[in-house]
Design a protein around this motif. Structure first.
Motif, PDB file in Angstrom:
ATOM      1  N   THR B 128       0.927  -0.668  -0.365  1.00  0.00           N
ATOM      2  CA  THR B 128       0.086  -0.159  -0.290  1.00  0.00           C
ATOM      3  C   THR B 128       0.984   1.165  -0.035  1.00  0.00           C
ATOM      4  O   THR B 128       1.841   1.488   0.755  1.00  0.00           O
ATOM      5  N   GLU B 130       1.367   5.755   0.723  1.00  0.00           N
ATOM      6  CA  GLU B 130       0.380   6.411   1.062  1.00  0.00           C
ATOM      7  C   GLU B 130       1.211   7.742   0.553  1.00  0.00           C
ATOM      8  O   GLU B 130       2.508   7.912   1.067  1.00  0.00           O
ATOM      9  N   HIS B 154      -1.460   3.826  10.389  1.00  0.00           N
ATOM     10  CA  HIS B 154      -1.718   2.280   9.219  1.00  0.00           C
ATOM     11  C   HIS B 154      -0.584   1.527   9.687  1.00  0.00           C
ATOM     12  O   HIS B 154      -0.238   0.632   8.453  1.00  0.00           O
ATOM     13  N   ARG B 157      -0.522  -2.347   8.161  1.00  0.00           N
ATOM     14  CA  ARG B 157      -1.456  -1.583   6.235  1.00  0.00           C
ATOM     15  C   ARG B 157      -0.525  -2.227   5.450  1.00  0.00           C
ATOM     16  O   ARG B 157      -1.684  -1.839   4.686  1.00  0.00           O
ATOM     17  N   THR B 159       1.612  -0.301   4.696  1.00  0.00           N
ATOM     18  CA  THR B 159       1.301   0.719   4.274  1.00  0.00           C
ATOM     19  C   THR B 159       2.956   1.982   3.800  1.00  0.00           C
ATOM     20  O   THR B 159       3.893   1.335   4.937  1.00  0.00           O
ATOM     21  N   PRO B 172       5.427   2.671   8.687  1.00  0.00           N
ATOM     22  CA  PRO B 172       4.887   3.123  10.088  1.00  0.00           C
ATOM     23  C   PRO B 172       5.675   3.052  11.278  1.00  0.00           C
ATOM     24  O   PRO B 172       6.282   3.625  11.883  1.00  0.00           O
TER      25      PRO B 172
END
Lengths: 271, 271
Positions: B128, B130, B154, B157, B159, B172
């Protein structure tokens, strides 16, 4: 801060609250807050504040632990506030000052403090640009979270946050409105900026001092053409910006007065 | 979390701590934290963690209230840690787990939790992106503050945070290292990213699996040429990223093993 608080509607003493019950907010900044003006015991724009708080909680449902929905209603908060004011002689039923709501850790904390002292008549000076840390479209900055260090570090320093596109976004403690030509302009939420309560009122009204109010990007170069500027937040309502990035703005005082009148008009309708 | 903690070196029970004593961190995210691996009672890279913590406190001297300097020394923290381990049968002098330091409100809070459970052998999947909220050069993100919601939201996830220039910054919960061509690349602090402790060790070593380690911007398009990737942080040390933005990376496991060996070598020298 005043010692009487409420947690999920229950009147408590601040010194009796345990850190343990607020650990997600404390360790990770995983909570949201609202700062409300209370006048003669009445919280201004309470419904709007609670709507914003609920919206931030919903947007972070997976990671911030919301208080029970029944404590997030205007009726419940009014009742909690009333009980706090009654319980503490430093507050009293006609208390005028600032109320703060913090939501996180399955709790809603309501606390109080006196009004900030501000020399009347003097304007705000905004002469410092912070142009390294706001990102256009950053959704994080549309929520008033207790992860507030970025703003907190700039309080009282006359800072304007500017994004990578060179657009003015907001100040640490409020939104900005600029008088440019015959229009009052405020940056869009995508700048980014907080969806301020006073900002929403002025946008709904749509006119200020006879001029239209418009949400659009405000480039730094445009400051040269600005004739007035105000800073809005829920405690001070509207403050005149007497100098903006070196430019003196005598027109700000009338604009601030007009804005306060609009805010008062809406506040009266909504109580 | 485990109930025994220390505040400015004094052993306490978490349930006895008052929210009132930590209000600046709680209300405004005005504090910094460190997460340390403790093995058999010994905190890894303690001096480095404290140096980073002091540096963040110094950079925010005007707004975050630092603990007294004498509690921010390695000797003082080792002693506080030793006393906590002795005081709690759930810890014990040979405790292996995670220690957390939070500095703010004139206090240093030391707390403990068990090691995270992680299935061995499996890699981390980062699929993912961001790309709306990191700003190149943002100094805020060079400090591990309790204003941590952006990262916290996050966690877990998969990210990767990407800046407006399309450069990969960090995840994160850690820094990233990429094997590109015959070089191991990690984003510079200006990306921005946290000055991770494991990151600093690998950069000091300067070589990984026989290849040079280099700090430079890592564009998103370059992922196509990446042969391996690791995620580093102070608890897991180095984790293999088995898939990065859709690209399978079997080479990550060897890279992670090499990185852990380097970290172990430095950790031994520094205790």
């Amino acid at each position: 801060m005043i010692g009487t608080v409420a947690v999920n509607g229950e009147v408590r003493r601040m010194e009796d609250l345990r850190l343990q019950d607020f650990l997600q907010s404390f360790f990770f900044g995983a909570g949201f807050f609202e700062t409300l003006l209370v006048e003669e015991g009445a919280p201004m724009f309470l419904e709007r504040h609670l709507a914003r708080l609920r919206s931030s909680l919903e947007a972070h449902a997976g990671c911030v632990h919301s208080p029970p929905p029944e404590v997030l209603t205007a009726g419940a908060v009014r009742e909690a506030l009333r009980r706090c004011l009654e319980a503490d002689a430093n507050l009293g039923p006609r208390f005028t000052g600032v109320a703060k709501l913090v939501a996180g850790d399955e709790r809603l904390l309501l606390s109080f403090r006196p009004l900030p002292q501000r020399p009347t008549g003097e304007g705000v000076v905004l002469d410092t640009v912070e142009d390294r840390c706001y990102r256009r479209g950053d959704p994080t900055l549309n929520h008033k979270s207790v992860s507030y260090l970025r703003q907190y570090a700039h309080l009282g320093r006359g800072t304007v946050f500017v994004n990578e596109a060179g657009e003015l976004c907001e100040v640490p403690n409020g939104n900005l409105f600029f008088l440019v030509g015959d229009t009052v302009v405020t940056p869009p939420l995508e700048a980014p900026c907080l969806p301020g309560i006073i900002r929403s009122v002025l946008l709904e009204k749509g006119r200020l001092g006879g001029m239209p109010v418009e949400e659009r990007a405000m480039r730094r170069e445009e400051v040269e053409g600005v004739r007035g500027c105000i800073l809005t937040n829920s405690v001070s309502l509207a403050l005149a910006v007497s100098r903006l990035l070196g430019r003196e703005l005598p027109g700000s005082h009338a604009l601030a007065e007009n804005a306060r009148a609009v805010v008062r008009e809406y506040a009266q309708q909504e109580t």
